[in-house]
Design an enzyme around this catalytic site. Structure first.
Site, PDB file in Angstrom:
ATOM      1  N   ASP A  15      12.544  29.719  40.743  1.00 38.54           N
ATOM      2  CA  ASP A  15      14.576  28.347  40.094  1.00 38.54           C
ATOM      3  C   ASP A  15      14.735  29.052  42.042  1.00 38.54           C
ATOM      4  OD1 ASP A  15      16.999  28.302  39.375  1.00 38.54           O
ATOM      5  OD2 ASP A  15      16.014  28.305  37.314  1.00 38.54           O
TER       6      ASP A  15
ATOM      7  N   HIS B 266      21.897  30.031  39.231  1.00 33.95           N
ATOM      8  CA  HIS B 266      21.313  29.564  38.168  1.00 33.95           C
ATOM      9  C   HIS B 266      20.028  30.166  38.028  1.00 33.95           C
ATOM     10  CE1 HIS B 266      18.206  25.997  37.474  1.00 33.95           C
ATOM     11  NE2 HIS B 266      19.562  25.273  37.122  1.00 33.95           N
TER      12      HIS B 266
ATOM     13  N   SER C 100      18.010  22.118  31.875  1.00 37.69           N
ATOM     14  CA  SER C 100      17.752  24.062  32.694  1.00 37.69           C
ATOM     15  C   SER C 100      18.522  25.236  32.437  1.00 37.69           C
ATOM     16  CB  SER C 100      19.169  24.026  34.167  1.00 37.69           C
ATOM     17  OG  SER C 100      18.237  23.012  34.740  1.00 37.69           O
TER      18      SER C 100
END
Ligand SMILES: *[C@@H]1O[C@H](CO)[C@@H](O)[C@H](O)[C@H]1NC(C)=O
Ligand SMILES: *[C@@H]1O[C@H](CO)[C@@H](O)[C@H](O)[C@H]1NC(C)=O
Ligand SMILES: *[C@@H]1O[C@H](CO)[C@@H](O)[C@H](O)[C@H]1NC(C)=O
Ligand SMILES: *[C@@H]1O[C@H](CO)[C@@H](O)[C@H](O)[C@H]1NC(C)=O
Ligand SMILES: *[C@@H]1O[C@H](CO)[C@@H](O)[C@H](O)[C@H]1NC(C)=O
Ligand SMILES: *[C@@H]1O[C@H](CO)[C@@H](O)[C@H](O)[C@H]1NC(C)=O
Ligand SMILES: *[C@@H]1O[C@H](CO)[C@@H](O)[C@H](O)[C@H]1NC(C)=O
Ligand SMILES: *[C@@H]1O[C@H](CO)[C@@H](O)[C@H](O)[C@H]1NC(C)=O
Ligand SMILES: *[C@@H]1O[C@H](CO)[C@@H](O)[C@H](O)[C@H]1NC(C)=O
Ligand SMILES: *[C@@H]1O[C@H](CO)[C@@H](O)[C@H](O)[C@H]1NC(C)=O
Length: 736
Positions: free
Chosen positions: A145, A200, A522
């Site tokens: 990620d 994220h 996600s």
């Protein structure tokens, strides 16, 4: 970025833009060199093989230079063989012809695509949830990620012993980056360090395996305990993304290392805007090697829904996750001057104490050079600042979010194209669904001096069933038409989880937070990775396909509503993940590497392409023609020609008993959305005498006059009275 953020006008079109353009560098000698991945398949088993020196000598030969400094970008040498290098067009041609080189492809950029959700799924905190904490703490989740925030309380190692002995990774996150006994490893492929500058990667890692942290919220919104699915498990972070995207050369390195480091599950919320052929898809290639080593890769379906054929993760050796809502949602109310309350969507932490301000509709504040239509949508350069300053701006679309600060409005109310998702926004804001927006406009039109208050966001719980998120990518699968994708759905809307304090909670947001609310497939992906790890703590020896089967066949059943593909099996696959039930599937559908290779042979891949995907030389057997629909997958799907009317299709399957030794399963076909289908199961009863015993059966589906625009589906259920092993049966026509 792929996660859904502020709904700027770009949102609908460029969520996960696949930048096909290669990363290029023009060098001193003026020659244009681009980064290419030189893929060499599996590692030779010879003990004296030295991948690095082989890569260097290949590079020296093709460049004709003894110093290859600046040319070699990356070597893959731990789980498969190859390298990434800067090459000119003629060098590219040369290297492609060299012995041992399987394929050469350009580097490309992929894009990225909390926590009440675990309670929603029945995995409660405390002793009511069955856990084996000893094994859980020996389980390692690899997160590929944007990096991670090592200081987050979600990754504190209080109470953790040393890493499991199988761990072979390192902590090389760069300056000021320290691992601990929870965050046991970090690698960086971006040269900016493994620290998450974005949020994220911190968010996805904490959703899968973050500690339980009480008393968290986003400025009071969604307050409670944030936690991952397997809080006792370890995390290894592999940073492959920078703000412009995630390059495939970095991504392949992350797989190369994660597999060799000894992770148990890989979670990767990254992808393209649509599916690529397997040989061009670095995630499919990396996941194939992971599968061959017993590691399940869980990946996001993509955020390009609700249109059909948008699912981007389509290989049967990975588990593809769509996104749906939970029973908790966030709303932001707007109270009009006449007392009426409108309900909008946003995560608005700004408390204006109920004070009402004047409303000004964009079209009434048009600058002289703009049409009313442009001003209604609050296009840049179209508003007269003096008419808007200090007031609440009203816009016919989300584009107004881009200009609202420059015209110094105090808040914004806009018509949202995504009425099912609340986004964090950098100022007081509410996105009204179309009908509510119409009420607002009629109020403005009927009032001399219209006013409104934008309230702070409230959370609500409702009893209506969860629904698929509009943004979640849908099938059918454009690469292998008979493999149903996505496989499963999980919470991916308005998820509160850990965040990076360096990142922006929304575009142009000056606030810094440790926990934030994000939406996207996600966010759904690490939920399923957490469940996969949870299963693995009880069955450490289970193969990736057994875990995948357990998750799919025990899922909560969803019902197709028939409203386009938006809510059919093409949206949710087998159903909604059910962590508790997945621990006891009864029967599983198993697949080995050889089965996947037979499947690829059946798709008529040439041996060259098979070598690209599997990394080894493969000869397809001539006599046995393999049909993809006979892959021993936990769902059954077939694409038919419209001229096959009436039609008959068969699916061959084999199940393995993983429940009690003595078991008799009876088949049942439940028709859900398929009056035009009928199905027969032979044999209709399966009797098992031992654990791990296998039994085969054939499902014959017949019917006629399939609806051209929709999949027709039913469910096969094998039941022994205790377990209900459920698989969707989906047939559709080539009208897609
Ligand atoms: C946890 O799993 C290990 C290994 O499978 C087993 O020996 C142990 O008894 C289990 N503990 C509990 C509490 O189930
Ligand atoms: C590392 O931390 C030190 C001390 O806080 C600081 O001076 C330095 O700038 C940091 N380096 C990076 C790359 O953040
Ligand atoms: C969240 O905050 C509200 C209001 O302060 C409080 O009533 C509620 O108990 C809190 N919920 C949790 C789970 O802490
Ligand atoms: C309108 O005029 C303003 C002021 O000259 C300018 O800033 C803006 O860009 C113009 N807008 C358009 C859409 O041309
Ligand atoms: C962010 O701020 C920049 C600079 O002020 C502006 O050009 C841009 O439109 C803003 N973007 C959004 C989505 O608000
Ligand atoms: C407020 O105005 C709206 C729009 O004109 C109208 O639909 C609504 O009934 C009004 N509310 C009250 C309480 O008058
Ligand atoms: C789907 O339909 C079945 C049978 O009508 C029902 O029992 C079930 O609750 C429904 N599920 C959902 C998620 O609506
Ligand atoms: C593969 O080729 C065979 C023989 O030409 C053909 O019958 C079959 O339909 C092809 N399969 C696919 C998936 O294209
Ligand atoms: C499917 O199963 C039937 C019955 O066992 C068998 O005759 C047939 O050969 C099988 N087909 C394939 C493609 O394996
Ligand atoms: C299995 O079932 C048979 C018949 O019901 C019974 O006689 C036998 O004891 C069972 N075996 C086990 C291990 O439960």
């Amino acid at each position: 970025m792929g996660k859904l953020r502020a709904p700027s006008s770009c949102l609908l079109s460029c969520l996960i833009v696949l930048f096909l353009s290669s990363v290029s560098a023009v060098t001193d000698d003026g020659q244009d060199r681009q980064v290419y991945i030189v893929y060499m398949g599996s590692l030779p088993s010879r003990a004296d093989y030295k991948p690095m020196s082989d890569h260097m000598s290949i590079l020296q030969e093709v460049t004709g230079e003894s110093s290859i400094e600046g040319r070699l970008v990356r070597s893959y040498k731990r789980s498969f063989n190859g390298f990434a290098a800067r090459l000119t067009a003629s060098e590219l041609k040369h290297v492609a012809e060299m012995e041992g080189v399987v394929s050469v492809f350009p580097n490309k950029m992929l894009q990225l695509y909390t926590t009440w959700s675990w309670d929603f799924m029945g995995l409660k905190q405390g002793t009511s949830t069955k856990r084996n904490s000893t094994v859980e703490s020996d389980t390692i989740i690899g997160v590929i990620d944007t990096g991670i925030t090592p200081e987050s309380e979600s990754f504190s190692d209080q109470g953790f012993g040393p890493p499991p002995t199988k761990w072979k990774g390192v902590c090389s996150g760069g300056e000021n980056f320290t691992c601990n006994n929870k965050l046991i490893g970090a690698r960086d492929y971006t040269s900016e360090g493994a620290r998450d500058n974005e949020g994220h990667g911190t968010h996805t890692a904490s959703t899968a395996a973050g500690n339980a942290v009480a008393g968290t919220s986003f400025f009071g919104i969604g307050n409670g305990t944030v936690r991952g699915g397997v809080p006792a498990s370890r995390i290894a972070a592999y940073k492959v993304c920078i703000p412009t995207g995630c390059s495939s050369e970095a991504l392949l390195s992350a797989f190369d290392d994660a597999i060799a480091d000894g992770v148990d599950i890989i979670t990767i919320s990254i992808g393209g805007k649509k599916a690529s052929m397997y040989e061009n898809d670095p995630i499919a290639i990396g996941a194939f090697h992971a599968m061959a080593k017993g590691i399940l890769t869980v990946t996001a379906a993509g955020n390009s829904g609700p249109e059909a054929s948008t699912v981007s993760a389509v290989a049967p050796w990975m588990l593809t996750v769509g996104a749906s809502t939970t029973d908790r949602g966030f709303v932001t109310k707007v109270v009009l001057g006449n007392g009426t309350t409108l309900v909008g969507k946003s995560v608005n932490a700004f408390d204006m104490k109920g004070k009402k301000y004047s409303l000004v509709y964009g079209k009434s504040a048009a600058s002289s050079n703009c049409s009313a239509g442009m001003a209604e949508l609050c296009k840049p350069g179209c508003l007269e600042k003096s008419l808007v300053k200090g007031k609440i701006l009203v816009c016919g679309g989300p584009g107004g979010l881009k200009v609202v600060k420059s015209v110094e409005a105090i808040a914004i109310i806009y018509k949202t194209p995504k009425p099912d998702v609340s986004f964090v926004l950098p100022l007081p804001a509410s996105g009204l669904p179309e009908e509510e927006f119409e009420s607002l406009v009629s109020y403005i039109d009927s009032e001399g001096s219209p006013q409104a208050a934008v309230l702070k966001t409230e959370q609500f719980f409702n009893s209506t069933p969860f629904v698929m998120a509009s943004f979640s990518s849908r099938g059918p699968n454009t690469v292998a038409a008979d493999i149903l994708k996505p496989d499963i759905t999980a919470p991916g809307v308005e998820i509160l989880a850990a965040f990076s304090p360096i990142g922006e909670p929304s575009i142009n947001d000056t606030r810094h937070v440790k926990y934030s609310v994000l939406s996207g497939t996600s966010m759904a992906c690490p939920h399923v990775a957490g469940v996969a790890a949870y299963i693995k703590t009880f069955y450490p020896k289970w193969s990736p396909s057994m875990i995948q089967s357990a998750i799919m066949t025990t899922s909560w059943r969803l019902n197709a509503t028939g409203a386009g593909v938006a809510s059919t099996d093409f949206a949710y696959g087998s159903g909604h993940v059910d962590p508790t039930a997945s621990l006891d599937p009864g029967l599983v559908y198993e697949l080995q590497k050889e089965d996947h290779i037979a499947f690829l042979c059946g798709m008529n891949y040439t041996s060259d392409i098979l070598k690209i995907i599997s990394g080894e030389s493969v000869t397809c057997s001539e006599e046995k023609e393999f049909q993809a629909r006979n892959l021993n997958y936990p769902s059954m799907s077939a694409k038919l020609s419209r001229s096959d009317n009436p039609f008959t299709v068969t699916f061959n399957r084999t199940v393995t008993n993983v429940g009690a030794p003595n078991a008799t399963y009876t088949s049942k076909v439940v028709h859900v959305h398929a009056s035009e289908l009928s199905a027969k199961v032979t044999p209709s009863v399966l009797t098992f005498k031992k654990v791990n015993e296998k039994q085969s059966f054939v499902v014959t589906v017949t019917g006629s006059d399939l609806a051209p625009e929709l999949p027709s589906s039913a469910y096969l259920v094998w039941s022994d009275g205790k377990h209900n092993v459920r698989s969707p049966i989906v047939v559709y026509t080539d009208a897609y």
